[in-house]
Design a protein around this motif. Structure first.
Motif: not given
Length: 150
Positions: A13-19, A26-32, A53-56
Motif C-alpha cells: 500500500t506504500r513504498d517501503p520506508e527504510l530507516r 536497517g529496518v524497513a516498513s511497509f503496508g500490505l 510489515v517490518v523487515c530488519w
C-alpha cells in the motif's frame, strides 16, 4: 508449544520506508493489503485486510531496494504486538508482521534475482555488499548455518 507464524500474499500500500537504528541496523516498513474474495448467497463478496510489515537488517534493505507501492509480495513471518504511550498520555497498541522472508509474487509478474554477497559485520549480523577480490570470511548464518540460499 505455541506457534506464531503467518504467511500473507498481497499488494504493497506504500513504498517501503527504510530507516537505520543508531547502531546502523536497517529496518524497513511497509503496508500490505490482502484481499479475500468469497461467495455468499450466490453473490461475490470482497474483504480487504491491511497489515503493517517490518523487515530488519539486510532483509529490510533488500525489500526497500526491490519492492514499490502496488507490488504483489509474499511475506512470511510472525505477529508481534507493540505498545507505547503518546505525548498526551494515551496508551496505544499495534500488531505488526515481523518478516522472516519477503519476495515478489510471480503469479502475474516476472522478477530478476540478483544475489547479494553476505559478509560478517562483526556484531553477529550480516551486511550485503559487492566488490571484487578474495571472498570475505563469514560466520555461519544464525538460521541456515553454512547452507547457501541458492
Amino acid at each position: 508449544m505455541a506457534a506464531n507464524t503467518v504467511t500473507l500474499i498481497g499488494n504493497l500500500t506504500r513504498d517501503p520506508e527504510l530507516r537505520y537504528t543508531t547502531g546502523g541496523r536497517g529496518v524497513a516498513s511497509f503496508g500490505l493489503a490482502v484481499n479475500r474474495r468469497y461467495q455468499q448467497n450466490n453473490e461475490w463478496q470482497e474483504q480487504t485486510s491491511f497489515f503493517n510489515v517490518v523487515c530488519w537488517g539486510e532483509l529490510g534493505e533488500n525489500a526497500s531496494a526491490t519492492l514499490t507501492k502496488g507490488s504483489r509480495a509474499i511475506v512470511a513471518g510472525r505477529l508481534e504486538q507493540r505498545s507505547w504511550e503518546t505525548q498526551d498520555g494515551e496508551k496505544r497498541s499495534v500488531v505488526e508482521v515481523i518478516a522472516d522472508e519477503v519476495g515478489p509474487s510471480l503469479r502475474w509478474a516476472q522478477a530478476q534475482v540478483e544475489r547479494t554477497e553476505r559478509t560478517n559485520t562483526g556484531d553477529g549480523g550480516f551486511s550485503g555488499g559487492g566488490g571484487g577480490g578474495a571472498a570475505p570470511s563469514r560466520a555461519p548464518d544464525p538460521v541456515y548455518g553454512e547452507e547457501e540460499p541458492f
